[in-house]
Design an enzyme around this catalytic site. Structure first.
Site, PDB file in Angstrom:
ATOM      1  N   GLY B  43      -6.015  -1.567   8.372  1.00  0.00           N
ATOM      2  CA  GLY B  43      -4.905  -1.683   9.320  1.00  0.00           C
ATOM      3  C   GLY B  43      -3.817  -0.701   8.911  1.00  0.00           C
ATOM      4  N   THR B  44      -2.909  -0.270   9.845  1.00  0.00           N
ATOM      5  CA  THR B  44      -2.040   0.867   9.464  1.00  0.00           C
ATOM      6  C   THR B  44      -0.507   0.753   9.482  1.00  0.00           C
ATOM      7  OG1 THR B  44      -3.934   2.097  10.250  1.00  0.00           O
ATOM      8  CG2 THR B  44      -2.164   3.337   9.346  1.00  0.00           C
ATOM      9  N   THR B  45       0.251   1.458  10.372  1.00  0.00           N
ATOM     10  CA  THR B  45       1.705   1.617  10.132  1.00  0.00           C
ATOM     11  C   THR B  45       2.573   0.453  10.619  1.00  0.00           C
ATOM     12  OG1 THR B  45       1.417   3.972  10.357  1.00  0.00           O
ATOM     13  CG2 THR B  45       3.683   3.176  10.483  1.00  0.00           C
ATOM     14  N   SER B 179      -0.370   4.016   6.253  1.00  0.00           N
ATOM     15  CA  SER B 179      -0.685   5.452   6.142  1.00  0.00           C
ATOM     16  C   SER B 179       0.313   6.326   6.884  1.00  0.00           C
ATOM     17  CB  SER B 179      -2.093   5.705   6.669  1.00  0.00           C
ATOM     18  OG  SER B 179      -2.169   5.300   8.019  1.00  0.00           O
TER      19      SER B 179
END
Lengths: 251, 270
Positions: B43-45, B179
């Site tokens: 999973g990211t930002t 990220s």
């Protein structure tokens, strides 16, 4: 060498039951009733910190009368059992019936195997989608479980209170009506119970995931007051009943 | 499953993780030995901004597995309880499990103790969970959350970021994780000022996520074709509240409108 005295099992059980009943009767009573939008639980309790009514899980509440430390230990065990079960399986798998059976097991076990039975009576309630689906389980000091219909009374005078509640309760009451019926049943005919002497909580039928909510302060005054004659005196009802406990508070 | 009753000297207290461990349901089990790398969904930002009346938290919706997009509708911003929220970046499986455990822990504490944990206490609980996840993190299953909430004792919004060892750092103004956090953090830094309104704080988060998605392939941007927009939430005195999808869509539409024609093209003919 001392010879153990023989005591008949009937006598042992009777003595323990008498002991537990006396202990419970010294505390104050509690009543619960279904209403159109949920279940209301009303306890006679002057303390605002030592609770008799609490949340167990999303739609399940716990109430106890008798010895505070004993029913509080059962309350915490219930929260733990429910949270563990919800974590291991799913939140939907947690139900009042299983909890009530587990409580009955524990109380029954202690009643027959320990020197001193627990001096408590507890109520496990679950609110359903419809009033007909509400569940009220009444569990006694010896592990006896009862499935009550619509309303329940706990404590030393449970029978009389239950009788009074049966007269004042019918299906389809509003919260204010059910609350006043329960408070009047607890008080009896020769006194009134004001907001300061009542601990009130509800399980709301359609109020999100966590149905449990306490009713306190101005909201409680208003619900008790609401224009009925018994409510008008509610504010200044006489505080009754000094604690005559023998160590260990009973509420 | 028997009802858990403990001797007073032996009682696990209000900790759900300790209780679960005692009952053989360890939330952070030791990992199997071996160095084989598994394909992991990430999973990211996520970002959080403090504003005058609380905190805004936001997260994109993309989960990736290597160079593939494995989910377009991941949720990365969750209510932790009524007055706090948690946003997560990292390996999706352990991250979602941590959120579930954190929510459960706060509720369990509240029920057992009969009162709420302080915001500081909640932040520390989450730090312990991140630390418990360290063995998994060393094998690539990193989870880095952001925690934000309304502190009812101090009457202010507060935000906390974490590192992989469970280090807990309070941020005064804003924070970002994941990220795309490098880009998102810079955008927030340029837009932040004291006393942002709710709308301005939301716009700052929207811009930060938009720019992060523009620069980072693992961060998803707004998807008007499918109607998928980042999740935004505000936490104020009145509690955690998801920003309506229509409002979020409108904020992104307004941003694109503002940027049209003014965005540097990098030498490419528009």
């Amino acid at each position: 060498m001392t010879m153990p005295f023989y005591v008949a099992p009937e006598q042992v059980m009777k003595d323990r039951a008498d002991f537990a009943r006396k202990g419970i009767a010294r505390g104050r009573a509690l009543a619960a009733a279904s209403y159109d939008e949920g279940i209301v639980i009303v306890a006679e309790n002057t303390s605002s910190t030592l609770r008799k009514v609490s949340e167990i899980y999303d739609r399940i509440a716990f109430a106890g009368v008798g010895r505070y430390n004993e029913f509080d230990q059962l309350r915490v065990a219930g929260v733990r059992a429910a949270d563990l079960k919800g974590y291991a399986y799913s939140r939907d798998d947690v139900d009042a019936r299983t909890l009530a059976n587990q409580y009955a097991q524990i109380l029954g076990q202690i009643f027959t195997h320990e020197m001193k039975p627990l001096e408590v009576e507890i109520l496990v309630v679950e609110v359903g989608g419809e009033p007909a689906d509400d569940q009220l389980f009444h569990i006694l000091y010896d592990g006896t479980v009862g499935d009550e219909d619509g309303f329940a009374a706990l404590g030393g005078e449970a029978e009389i209170i239950g009788q009074r509640l049966a007269d004042g309760w019918h299906p389809g009451l509003t919260l204010a009506q059910a609350l006043r019926a329960a408070a009047a049943a607890l008080a009896g005919s020769d006194r009134t119970l004001g907001p300061g002497e009542l601990e009130v909580a509800i399980l709301a039928r359609h109020d999100g995931r966590r149905a449990f909510r306490r009713i306190e302060g101005a909201e409680l005054v208003e619900l008790l007051g609401g224009g009925s004659e018994q409510g008008d005196e509610a504010g200044e009802a006489a505080g009754q009943g000094g604690d005559e406990g023998d160590g260990g508070n009973r509420d | 499953m028997p009802m858990p009753l403990f001797h007073p000297a032996d009682d696990p207290g209000p900790s759900f993780a300790a209780l679960a461990r005692r009952q053989g349901l360890d939330p952070f089990p030791p990992l199997a030995a071996g160095t084989g790398q598994l394909p992991i969904t990430h999973g990211t930002t996520c970002v959080a901004v403090r504003y005058a009346h609380g905190v805004v938290m936001a997260g994109d919706r993309r989960a990736t597995s290597g160079n593939l997009i494995s989910h377009r509708t991941m949720e990365k911003v969750f209510p932790a309880d009524r007055h706090s929220g948690v946003a997560i970046a990292g390996a999706a499986g352990p991250a979602l499990e941590m959120v579930k455990l954190f929510q459960l822990q706060l509720e369990h504490y509240e029920k057992v103790e009969g009162q709420l944990l302080s915001l500081e206490g909640k932040a520390n609980q989450l730090a312990q969970m991140v630390r418990s996840n360290l063995p998994a993190a060393l094998q690539g299953l990193v989870v880095i959350p952001i925690f934000g909430g309304w502190d009812q004792r101090r009457q202010t919004g507060r935000i906390f970021q974490y590192d992989v060892t469970g280090g807990r750092y309070e941020d005064r103004d804003f924070t970002a994780t994941g990220s795309g956090s490098l880009h998102a953090g810079t955008v927030l830094k340029l837009q932040y000022r004291e006393d942002l309104s709710r709308e301005e704080a939301i716009d700052a988060c929207v811009r930060a996520l938009f720019e992060a998605a523009d620069e980072d392939s693992a961060t998803g941007g707004p998807d008007p074709v499918r109607g998928i927009y980042p999740i935004l939430a505000t936490i104020t005195d009145t509690g955690f509240e998801r920003v309506d999808d229509d409002e979020t869509a409108e904020r992104f539409r307004a941003l694109v409108e503002r940027l049209r024609g003014t965005e540097p093209t990098g030498g490419i003919e528009p």
